[in-house]
Enzyme design. Structure first.
Site, PDB file in Angstrom:
ATOM      1  N   ARG A  11       0.909  -1.142   0.005  1.00 49.78           N
ATOM      2  CA  ARG A  11      -0.304   0.160   0.152  1.00 49.78           C
ATOM      3  C   ARG A  11       1.133   1.320   0.128  1.00 49.78           C
ATOM      4  O   ARG A  11       0.678   1.846  -0.301  1.00 49.78           O
ATOM      5  CB  ARG A  11      -1.018   0.107   1.259  1.00 49.78           C
ATOM      6  CG  ARG A  11      -1.694   1.368   1.193  1.00 49.78           C
ATOM      7  CD  ARG A  11      -2.734   1.336   2.235  1.00 49.78           C
ATOM      8  NE  ARG A  11      -1.908   1.460   3.756  1.00 49.78           N
ATOM      9  CZ  ARG A  11      -2.134   1.846   5.141  1.00 49.78           C
ATOM     10  NH1 ARG A  11      -3.968   1.725   5.056  1.00 49.78           N
ATOM     11  NH2 ARG A  11      -1.915   1.880   5.916  1.00 49.78           N
ATOM     12  N   TYR A  69      -6.130   9.650   0.221  1.00 51.16           N
ATOM     13  CA  TYR A  69      -5.956   8.298  -0.214  1.00 51.16           C
ATOM     14  C   TYR A  69      -7.442   7.876   0.916  1.00 51.16           C
ATOM     15  O   TYR A  69      -7.637   8.304   1.879  1.00 51.16           O
ATOM     16  CB  TYR A  69      -5.055   7.479  -0.081  1.00 51.16           C
ATOM     17  CG  TYR A  69      -4.955   6.821   1.859  1.00 51.16           C
ATOM     18  CD1 TYR A  69      -5.393   5.554   1.940  1.00 51.16           C
ATOM     19  CD2 TYR A  69      -4.198   7.912   2.283  1.00 51.16           C
ATOM     20  CE1 TYR A  69      -4.847   5.053   3.300  1.00 51.16           C
ATOM     21  CE2 TYR A  69      -4.012   6.912   3.816  1.00 51.16           C
ATOM     22  CZ  TYR A  69      -4.422   5.414   3.448  1.00 51.16           C
ATOM     23  OH  TYR A  69      -3.927   5.444   5.132  1.00 51.16           O
ATOM     24  N   PHE A 124       3.949   2.794   6.220  1.00 50.07           N
ATOM     25  CA  PHE A 124       3.868   3.892   5.878  1.00 50.07           C
ATOM     26  C   PHE A 124       3.873   5.083   6.001  1.00 50.07           C
ATOM     27  O   PHE A 124       4.318   6.291   6.376  1.00 50.07           O
ATOM     28  CB  PHE A 124       3.407   3.478   3.884  1.00 50.07           C
ATOM     29  CG  PHE A 124       3.011   4.976   3.519  1.00 50.07           C
ATOM     30  CD1 PHE A 124       4.731   5.427   2.583  1.00 50.07           C
ATOM     31  CD2 PHE A 124       2.151   5.490   3.044  1.00 50.07           C
ATOM     32  CE1 PHE A 124       4.794   6.450   1.536  1.00 50.07           C
ATOM     33  CE2 PHE A 124       1.768   7.131   2.487  1.00 50.07           C
ATOM     34  CZ  PHE A 124       3.661   7.012   1.856  1.00 50.07           C
ATOM     35  N   ASP A 125       2.011   5.680   6.617  1.00 53.38           N
ATOM     36  CA  ASP A 125       1.763   6.440   6.691  1.00 53.38           C
ATOM     37  C   ASP A 125       1.796   6.865   8.069  1.00 53.38           C
ATOM     38  O   ASP A 125       2.179   8.388   8.427  1.00 53.38           O
ATOM     39  CB  ASP A 125      -0.035   6.662   6.600  1.00 53.38           C
ATOM     40  CG  ASP A 125      -0.559   5.297   6.843  1.00 53.38           C
ATOM     41  OD1 ASP A 125       0.072   4.591   7.210  1.00 53.38           O
ATOM     42  OD2 ASP A 125      -2.002   5.198   6.481  1.00 53.38           O
ATOM     43  N   THR A 126       2.138   6.296   9.206  1.00 58.83           N
ATOM     44  CA  THR A 126       2.464   5.824  10.258  1.00 58.83           C
ATOM     45  C   THR A 126       3.820   6.586  10.254  1.00 58.83           C
ATOM     46  O   THR A 126       3.678   7.718  10.934  1.00 58.83           O
ATOM     47  CB  THR A 126       2.280   4.772  11.150  1.00 58.83           C
ATOM     48  OG1 THR A 126       1.190   4.193  11.695  1.00 58.83           O
ATOM     49  CG2 THR A 126       3.089   4.920  12.945  1.00 58.83           C
TER      50      THR A 126
END
Length: 453
Positions: free
Chosen positions: A95, A113, A205-207
């Site tokens: 992702r 997103y 990734f987003d963390t």
């Protein structure tokens, strides 16, 4: 951990000018892997919602990362049928990889997103991106843990989510409340600087992006959301949790060792009131005092434990000297990193040498106190020795803070300005590159750019 240089300093926040433009304002990415059943109803619902309610141009990008079912064909048909829907195919899973690829290539000034299950109520989408369009914030996240959020999910996921966020707060000092909600947005100019520093290509990734953004001084806006758990979610909870914990360890280690170039990005904005120099207001003093007191309290406990241990086989003077030496090295290292914010190994030896000089002064104070006690009492008991040492250490602590601030770490103390006024970071760019993004509201009826409001 990535240590390569970022493309440049973060730009000053600016309201995106509202006028005619050929590019969309918002690019919503939906990363998918083997979602042939849910993809079409998700995109149709999102497209209808944006057409009816979003006042600017938009694009929906389906980012298919190596699906093995009919997902690529479903995405291609949607792109052919619906305006402002495009499909991207990646041959590798992840992702994070999908988001990095699409966001890096997008020309929209605001990037977002959301998960394909659309668990988050879409009414939160405009509140999510509005602070980014206005220039108030740099990133925005949906939060299921805010007090006004309305969430329906099982006890297992609730426990995992809250435990994970507690881990982030305890280990990485994260201040945002919900790292895992699949509902986030970021300004493109900020993404261009941060994305090269994010290493993870999966669920972490987003963390990782949020932690680095927070450490770089970015403003993160949180939006309470209504969220309903998807019982058919294909996320493997145990494997994802394991990878997340590995990511927490990797990022924490990189931040602790100073291997990330975040010092070049910290406090990049010219509109931060904390960057204004005001006559008679010493900057950073309150925070440094709090940090020094916390480190000092822990160091004192450490010192007393060491002294009690050394006292079992050594005299009072030798036990005091050994305990003070060991605790002084630990105290200097902790204050260097936590109180005065010095990262990396540069100057560490010099700081420790100067800290030992400060230790020598403390040794004179505490040893002198012990000598005075022994002169006054032939055989003082252990509790009296500890009381005298605590009083002497309090005096030494005040002197240690002054010496640390003025001599050991003077570069972290802002100099007094000649006149009050705003101060900007030397690397701040008031321009936003060689293109100007201009926005224009669209008509809900046809979804095309209108004449503005």
């Amino acid at each position: 951990m990535r240590t390569d240089s970022s493309p440049g300093s973060l730009p000053a926040r600016e309201h995106l000018p509202a006028a005619g433009a050929g590019t969309p304002v918002l690019d919503v990415v939906i990363p998918v892997y083997n979602e042939e059943k849910d993809l079409r109803p998700c995109v149709l619902r999102l497209h209808d919602h944006l057409t009816r309610t979003f006042p600017y141009g938009f694009r929906i990008t389906v980012a298919d990362n190596a699906s093995t079912d009919a997902t690529p064909h479903v995405a291609a048909r949607l792109a052919a049928e619906l305006p402002r829907v495009v499909s991207r195919r990646l041959e590798q899973k992840g992702r994070g990889r999908a988001l990095r690829t699409v966001w890096s290539a997008s020309d929209a000034p605001v990037l977002a997103y959301m998960d394909v299950d659309l668990s988050t109520d879409l009414n939160a989408l405009l509140p999510l991106v509005a602070p980014l369009i206005s220039g108030h914030s740099d990133l925005a996240i949906g939060s299921r843990l805010a007090r006004s959020s309305r969430v329906v999910r099982g006890a297992k996921r609730e426990f995992i989510s809250r435990s994970y966020n507690l881990i982030l707060r305890g280990s990485l000092q994260a201040r945002f409340s919900d790292a895992q909600c699949g509902f986030k947005a970021i300004r493109r100019d900020v993404a261009q600087v941060l994305l090269p520093l994010v290493e993870d290509t999966g669920w972490f990734f987003d963390t990782e992006m949020l932690v680095l953004a927070e450490r770089a001084g970015c403003r993160i806006h949180e939006v309470p959301v209504d969220w309903v758990d998807d019982p058919d979610s294909t996320v493997h909870i145990v494997r994802t949790a394991t990878e997340d914990l590995k990511g927490v360890w990797r990022v924490g280690k990189a931040l602790a060792t100073g291997s990330l170039p975040l010092d070049r990005l910290a406090r990049p904005f010219g509109d931060d009131p904390r960057d204004r120099e005001l006559t008679g207001v010493p900057q950073g003093l309150a925070r440094q005092l709090v940090g020094f007191c916390v480190v000092g309290a822990l160091s004192t406990l450490f010192y007393l434990l060491l002294y009690s241990g050394f006292r079992l086989f050594a005299g009072a003077q030798l036990a005091n000297a050994l305990a003070l030496l060991v605790s002084a090295v630990a105290n200097t290292a902790a204050n260097r990193r936590l109180t005065f914010g010095v990262r990396g190994r540069g100057g560490a030896v010099r700081h420790q040498a100067q800290g030992l000089v400060v230790f020598g002064i403390g040794l004179v104070l505490t040893s002198g106190s012990l000598a005075a006690l022994n002169a006054a009492t032939a055989d003082p008991d252990h509790s009296t020795e500890l009381a005298v040492l605590i009083a002497a250490n309090l005096a030494a602590t005040v002197l240690r803070f002054l010496l640390f601030r003025a001599w050991v770490f003077p570069d972290t103390v802002p100099s007094a300005p000649a006149t009050a006024g705003p101060r900007r970071h030397p690397d701040v760019h008031r321009t936003r590159g060689d293109e100007t993004v201009r926005l224009q509201p669209v008509s809900p009826a046809d979804g095309e750019p209108g004449n503005g409001r």
